[in-house]
Design a protein around this motif. Structure first.
Motif, mmCIF file in Angstrom:
data_model
loop_
_atom_site.group_PDB
_atom_site.id
_atom_site.type_symbol
_atom_site.label_atom_id
_atom_site.label_comp_id
_atom_site.label_asym_id
_atom_site.label_seq_id
_atom_site.Cartn_x
_atom_site.Cartn_y
_atom_site.Cartn_z
ATOM 1 N N GLN A 22 9.093 9.355 -5.026
ATOM 2 C CA GLN A 22 8.772 9.885 -5.812
ATOM 3 C C GLN A 22 10.102 9.627 -6.531
ATOM 4 O O GLN A 22 10.056 10.166 -7.979
ATOM 5 C CB GLN A 22 9.662 11.701 -4.620
ATOM 6 N N GLN A 23 11.288 8.930 -6.397
ATOM 7 C CA GLN A 23 12.514 8.633 -7.016
ATOM 8 C C GLN A 23 11.765 8.376 -8.298
ATOM 9 O O GLN A 23 12.013 8.240 -9.588
ATOM 10 C CB GLN A 23 13.556 7.783 -6.463
ATOM 11 N N ALA A 24 10.522 7.327 -8.107
ATOM 12 C CA ALA A 24 10.341 6.046 -8.889
ATOM 13 C C ALA A 24 9.279 6.890 -9.987
ATOM 14 O O ALA A 24 8.704 6.388 -10.491
ATOM 15 C CB ALA A 24 9.861 4.689 -7.602
ATOM 16 N N ASN A 25 9.098 8.057 -9.381
ATOM 17 C CA ASN A 25 7.643 9.136 -10.146
ATOM 18 C C ASN A 25 7.338 8.323 -11.209
ATOM 19 O O ASN A 25 8.579 8.534 -12.026
ATOM 20 C CB ASN A 25 7.152 10.154 -9.375
ATOM 21 N N VAL B 266 2.837 6.057 -9.665
ATOM 22 C CA VAL B 266 3.956 4.627 -9.821
ATOM 23 C C VAL B 266 3.372 3.899 -9.822
ATOM 24 O O VAL B 266 2.043 3.124 -9.447
ATOM 25 C CB VAL B 266 4.369 5.234 -7.750
ATOM 26 N N ARG B 267 4.105 2.415 -10.311
ATOM 27 C CA ARG B 267 3.505 0.889 -10.263
ATOM 28 C C ARG B 267 4.189 0.180 -9.212
ATOM 29 O O ARG B 267 5.227 0.168 -9.353
ATOM 30 C CB ARG B 267 3.971 0.367 -11.862
ATOM 31 N N VAL B 268 3.308 -0.015 -7.911
ATOM 32 C CA VAL B 268 3.967 -1.022 -7.614
ATOM 33 C C VAL B 268 5.199 -2.346 -7.390
ATOM 34 O O VAL B 268 3.723 -2.870 -8.067
ATOM 35 C CB VAL B 268 3.362 -0.951 -5.772
ATOM 36 N N ILE B 269 5.352 -3.027 -7.054
ATOM 37 C CA ILE B 269 5.666 -4.938 -7.343
ATOM 38 C C ILE B 269 6.610 -5.141 -6.107
ATOM 39 O O ILE B 269 7.356 -4.468 -5.977
ATOM 40 C CB ILE B 269 6.621 -5.202 -8.949
#
Length: 456
Positions: A238-241, A283-286
């Motif tokens: 959620q923080q990375a939204n 969110v993009r995931v790395i």
């Protein structure tokens, strides 16, 4: 009217317009095409002779040129869908004697991917500007490609790849040994992307106990469990939204958590612990790991469906021993960095020290190199780093030593051969053909041994 003082002005202007990077079309007040440059004609699969005199709507899909020629209202940076691509188009009315006589249209970027890649390229150069640095501090990402110091062709190619993939939203899996700088690449991808103004949230999956990782990633509602924070807590997703989440050491995640993570990635939504509602995610995931995920999949310790979900774009960061052309660049950078921090002036490093550094195997990669340079600066008695200041364990390392875990002569000989190959390849800055020549073996034998010992 062209100035008579420039006899070739007409030819020059025609050449420039025909070969311009942008695509150009000009219509009259009725929306009929007066001119269309060769590049635009080629894309639309028509000839210049065919289009002149035709109404623009007969030639260009979803055009608004005739509307601009009628209203006189310019349209800048408008998205236009043509032949399966989104174009970024400008349309400008042409006035003469106080009335509209036509319109002039250009396509600056031939599709949105091209625009995104150009945007990433611009952001790369902006990263050295202070205002951009301040923005990095706000979002949580602080490293750019400028912070990855290298001189080798391998790393140059890798940086170019990062610039091209940054514009996408695809998941990225960064592979490489510990200390190679995987996190720096994750930061760089975020800061070169269109999400650069959004948050960059990093999570070390191997450093958080399994029983806490779920609440850390997905959050929890008020009263979800004993000791839960009043009012609940937002999880890292959620923080990375609106931005990027970086899951480091993904290979250390338990199977239980892998299942939960896979669901979040598939559904693009998260349900906090103790909650009865789902929250949509953008969110993009790395992810990053130094573990052999393919081997873990064979032993059912890592889910194959999660692997394919997170590795849409794989990046491999080579170990330092495979890019020794970067060594001197890194040494100079770390000397400057540590000297500034400690206040100790170092003017040079002795050539014997550089030779020793070239011969070392670098199990700890860039991180180990920085530690060794820091130790050497502290131990240097003058402003020159000599062998005396270098930690003993990296000097005069034998081809075979007693702490190697081998049980037979065959294993000892194999280990010795491997070490000889590594040192010779390092000596020639990664040039395997030169290494083969020095060892007096054929090129094919060299590559067979490289494959045998996993030195690629």
């Amino acid at each position: 009217m062209l100035d008579h003082r420039f006899p070739y002005a007409k030819e020059i202007i025609e050449t420039v317009i025909e070969n311009a990077y942008i695509w150009i079309v000009i219509v009259d007040a009725d929306g009929k095409i007066i001119y269309m440059n060769e590049n635009y004609c080629r894309f639309c699969e028509v000839t210049k002779e065919e289009v002149v005199g035709k109404h623009v709507t007969e030639v260009i899909e979803n055009t608004r040129m005739h509307i601009v020629a009628k209203t006189g209202d310019e349209e800048i940076a408008d998205l236009q869908y043509i032949r399966g691509n989104y174009m970024i188009a400008n349309r400008i009315p042409i006035f003469a004697d106080g009335k509209i006589v036509g319109a002039f249209g250009t396509v600056m970027f031939r599709d949105t991917k091209e625009w995104s890649e150009m945007n990433s390229h611009v952001r790369h150069h902006l990263s050295s500007i202070q205002s951009f640095i301040e923005q990095q501090e706000v979002t949580g990402a602080k490293y750019t490609l400028n912070d990855i110091h290298s001189n080798s062709a391998t790393m140059s190619e890798l940086k170019e790849k990062v610039k091209s993939i940054a514009a996408t939203d695809s998941s990225v899996l960064i592979r490489g040994e510990s200390g190679t700088g995987k996190e720096l690449f994750a930061h760089s991808i975020h800061l070169l992307s269109h999400r650069s103004e959004g948050p960059f949230v990093k999570v070390n999956c191997g450093a958080i106990p399994e029983q806490l990782l779920e609440s850390e990633l997905f959050g929890y509602e008020d009263g979800a469990f004993t000791g839960a924070k009043k009012g609940g807590k937002k999880g890292k997703f959620q923080q990375a939204n609106g931005g990027t989440i970086f899951l480091d050491e993904i290979g250390d995640m338990s199977l239980h958590m892998q299942v939960k993570l896979l669901r979040v990635l598939q559904e693009k939504e998260v349900e906090p612990i103790g909650g009865n509602r789902t929250i949509p995610l953008d969110v993009r995931v790395i992810t990053a790991t130094n573990r052999p995920l393919e081997e873990l999949m064979k032993t059912n310790d890592f889910r194959s469906d999660l692997y394919y979900r997170i590795s849409v774009i794989p990046l491999f960061i080579p170990p330092l021993r495979d890019r020794m052309a970067d060594l001197e660049t890194l040494v100079r950078y770390f000397i400057k960095k540590v000297s500034l921090r400690t206040g100790k002036r170092i003017s040079m490093i002795h050539e014997d020290v550089m030779e020793t550094l070239h011969q070392y195997h670098w199990q700890g990669n860039i991180r180990e190199l920085e530690n060794i340079i820091e130790a050497a600066i502290h131990l240097a008695k003058t402003d020159v780093i000599t062998l005396e200041a270098v930690p003993e364990y990296i000097k005069n390392r034998p081809i075979y030593h007693s702490d190697m875990k081998v049980n037979s002569l065959k294993e000892m000989l194999a280990q010795a051969e491997k070490n000889i190959l590594i040192r010779t390849i390092q000596k020639h800055a990664g040039d395997k053909r030169m290494a083969a020549k020095e060892l007096e073996i054929s090129k094919s034998s060299m590559y067979e041994k490289i494959q045998k010992y996993g030195l690629t």
